[in-house]
Design an enzyme around this catalytic site. Structure first.
Site, mmCIF file in Angstrom:
data_model
loop_
_atom_site.group_PDB
_atom_site.id
_atom_site.type_symbol
_atom_site.label_atom_id
_atom_site.label_comp_id
_atom_site.label_asym_id
_atom_site.label_seq_id
_atom_site.Cartn_x
_atom_site.Cartn_y
_atom_site.Cartn_z
ATOM 1 N N SER A 129 -9.509 -0.787 7.567
ATOM 2 C CA SER A 129 -9.056 -0.565 6.188
ATOM 3 C C SER A 129 -8.442 -1.754 5.472
ATOM 4 O O SER A 129 -8.308 -1.731 4.261
ATOM 5 C CB SER A 129 -8.059 0.586 6.148
ATOM 6 O OG SER A 129 -8.768 1.786 6.046
ATOM 7 N N LYS A 142 0.846 -1.202 0.000
ATOM 8 C CA LYS A 142 0.000 0.000 0.000
ATOM 9 C C LYS A 142 0.880 1.249 0.000
ATOM 10 O O LYS A 142 1.928 1.279 0.667
ATOM 11 C CB LYS A 142 -0.896 -0.042 1.248
ATOM 12 C CG LYS A 142 -1.956 1.038 1.335
ATOM 13 C CD LYS A 142 -2.829 0.809 2.583
ATOM 14 C CE LYS A 142 -3.915 1.839 2.738
ATOM 15 N NZ LYS A 142 -4.751 1.616 3.951
ATOM 16 N N SER A 183 -9.645 1.550 3.346
ATOM 17 C CA SER A 183 -8.892 2.318 2.391
ATOM 18 C C SER A 183 -7.841 1.516 1.607
ATOM 19 O O SER A 183 -7.259 2.046 0.653
ATOM 20 C CB SER A 183 -8.174 3.460 3.114
ATOM 21 O OG SER A 183 -7.267 2.952 4.068
HETATM 22 N N1 GLN Z 1 -12.752 4.046 7.441
HETATM 23 C C1 GLN Z 1 -11.983 4.436 8.578
HETATM 24 C C2 GLN Z 1 -11.550 5.855 8.437
HETATM 25 O O1 GLN Z 1 -11.893 6.474 7.507
HETATM 26 C C3 GLN Z 1 -10.811 3.503 8.775
HETATM 27 C C4 GLN Z 1 -9.608 3.858 7.985
HETATM 28 C C5 GLN Z 1 -8.455 2.927 8.164
HETATM 29 O O2 GLN Z 1 -8.561 1.852 8.777
HETATM 30 N N2 GLN Z 1 -7.309 3.355 7.664
HETATM 31 O O3 GLN Z 1 -10.878 6.388 9.250
#
Ligand code: GLN
Length: 524
Positions: A195, A76, A171
């Site tokens: 994410s 990532k 994400s």
């Molecule tokens: N969806 C969550 C956020 O927007 C989790 C993001 C993540 O785990 N990086 O913060």
């Protein structure tokens, strides 16, 4: 070749049935063939091939390093990679080339893994769609599968092919899509609130969020330091255990890590679940949970019960505060973490020279998207002297209560929790963007965020296809540092459900599964 699991590919390399160079070339070709998925931000053709050649030399000399030697992987784009652009999918870091590797990346390289490239994400890992990237949204490879096209056509959902693709979740959507589209054998994601698990569930792959403190965060560009963990995405549970074995272990560069050495393990092929006590959290019957997800959840519980496991309903009463609590804690840590991006040291700098202040402000205004700016602003608000107690301190206390809910359940004799991973299958992009991504983000993470706040290990595995022919995942959550048990149980369920992976061999004319719709595959 690409349909092999990581373990199978590793065996094939050792036995000389395939070379690392061939594997790498095939993956690079696959990345090109599936470029419409937009999983990658950077592809390292030459660098990856060089690494593969070195792996081949080691294999020929009988000096292979371990199970990842010669295996193509993706990372990532929020992990620092020495000499390779690291953008966090943000204008702020575009062009930034880190001088060092994140510890987990270094461990992959030290073990001979071939780094194919960096994968797409929501800007700075904030989001749950992989739609908020300056490089454009990631498309779920299942959007192009025969099943989805046919089933959606039957229900009249497919009209204009261009607009009907579904999101990957996020994400770490680029990593999930990269694994699911057969462009690599494993990928690194990050998991702060779900994410890794959310996109893994939507893309039909395995997503492991290890216990906080087991994998080094050094070089993972922080979102919420107290919750971030590197995540592992693979096509089966066994492969996740292999990668975990390589990545786990103490790193003096991360002061929040546990000191104990990690013992890599091999998962037993047979598990007797009759002594297992599985908890079903009643609060996870959340608003918006799709009927088919409930049915799948029940089916998995029945499978475990029929095999002799004890199924008990448990209560995690503070679940209903988790989203708002996460929001406050996330925004406050974001507000302080993002301070480092000021235009002086990294990436983007705005051409304003009246004062340093004005340059900072203009750079940050231009460099961040509105999701990031919104979180910086709300975090700063929560941390104001007059608000600190009401928001930040209170959220810390609620976080403790959320963590204690799990402790109580595990003390009561429950070994593991079984839950959905997401509310339902992946949403079409055109629907997703109608709703505010941030609201969506908050709803989708109901099943995943608590494990981050409590620091617990959790894994999602693909368990069924929805009526639309899209993957649905189920999640297990275990006690801290019980990854062995977590993955063993997940592997047991994986065998029972026999998820219809888009297997390379299963495609009659050996055409790439993602390329069944050539018109779509050639979209920009
Ligand atoms: N969806 C969550 C956020 O927007 C989790 C993001 C993540 O785990 N990086 O913060």
């Amino acid at each position: 070749m690409l349909g092999l699991t990581l373990r199978e590919a590793s065996a094939a390399l050792r036995e000389g049935k395939v070379s690392a160079t061939e594997l790498c070339q095939r993956c690079l070709a696959s990345i090109k063939e599936t470029s419409s998925v937009n999983a990658y931000i950077t592809v390292r053709d030459a660098g990856a091939l060089q690494q593969a050649e070195a792996a081949d030399k080691r294999h020929r000399r009988g000096q292979a390093l371990g199970p990842l030697d010669g295996i193509p992987v993706a990372v990532k784009d929020n992990f620092s990679t020495a000499g390779v652009e690291t953008t966090c999918a943000s204008k702020m870091l575009k062009g930034y080339i880190p001088p060092y590797n994140a510890t987990v990346v270094q461990k992959l390289l030290d073990q001979g893994a071939v780094l194919l490239g960096k994968t797409n994400l929501d800007e700075f890992a904030m989001g749950c769609g992989s739609t908020d990237s300056i490089f454009g949204p990631v498309r779920n490879p299942w959007s192009y599968s025969q099943q989805y096209r046919e089933k959606s056509a039957q229900t009249g959902q497919i009209s204009d092919e261009d607009a009907d693709w579904v999101i990957t979740g996020g994400s770490s959507g680029g990593s999930a899509a990269a694994v699911s589209a057969f462009t690599c054998f494993a990928a690194l994601g990050s998991d702060t609130g779900g994410s890794t698990r959310n996109p893994a569930a939507h893309c039909g792959v395995v997503g492991l969020k290890p216990t906080y403190g087991l994998l080094s965060r050094h070089g993972l560009i922080p979102l919420v330091n107290s919750m971030d963990v590197p995540g592992i995405l693979t096509r089966c549970v066994d492969d996740a255990a292999v990668v975990l074995g390589v990545l786990a272990g103490h790193d003096p560069k991360d002061s929040t890590m546990v000191q104990e050495p990690f013992q890599p393990f091999t998962l037993p092929s047979n598990l007797d679940v009759s002594k297992l006590c599985v908890g079903i959290p009643k609060e996870y019957h959340a608003p918006g949970l799709s009927r088919e997800t409930v049915a799948l959840w029940t089916k998995a519980a029945d499978l475990l019960e029929n095999a002799g496991a004890k199924i008990v309903e448990v209560s995690l009463p503070h679940t209903r505060y988790s989203i708002v609590c996460y929001h406050v804690l996330c925004a406050t840590e974001v507000a302080s973490n993002m301070a480092r991006f000021d235009g002086l040291q990294y990436g983007h700098r705005c051409d304003v020279d009246n004062s340093t202040e004005a340059m900072y402000a203009a750079t940050r205004r231009e460099g961040f998207n509105d999701v990031v700016r919104g979180r910086i602003l709300s975090g700063t608000f929560f941390l104001l002297k007059e608000n600190y107690k009401h928001y930040f301190l209170k959220a810390q206390k609620v976080r403790r209560l959320i963590a204690e809910d799990f402790v109580k359940v595990f003390h009561s004799g429950v070994d593991i929790l079984l839950t959905p991973t997401t509310l339902g299958d992946a949403t079409q992009f055109k629907e997703f963007i109608k709703e505010d991504n941030r609201t969506r983000s908050a709803q989708e993470d109901i099943f995943t965020q608590s494990a981050n706040m409590a620091g617990l290990p959790a894994v999602t595995l693909p368990a069924a296809l929805s009526a639309r022919g899209l993957p649905l995942g189920l999640q297990f959550i275990a006690r801290a540092f019980c990854e062995h048990q977590l993955l063993t149980v997940a592997r047991w369920l994986e065998k029972q459900v026999d998820f219809p992976v888009l297997r390379w061999q299963a495609v009659p004319d050996r055409e790439h599964p993602v390329l069944q719709h050539n018109k779509l595959a050639s979209l920009p």
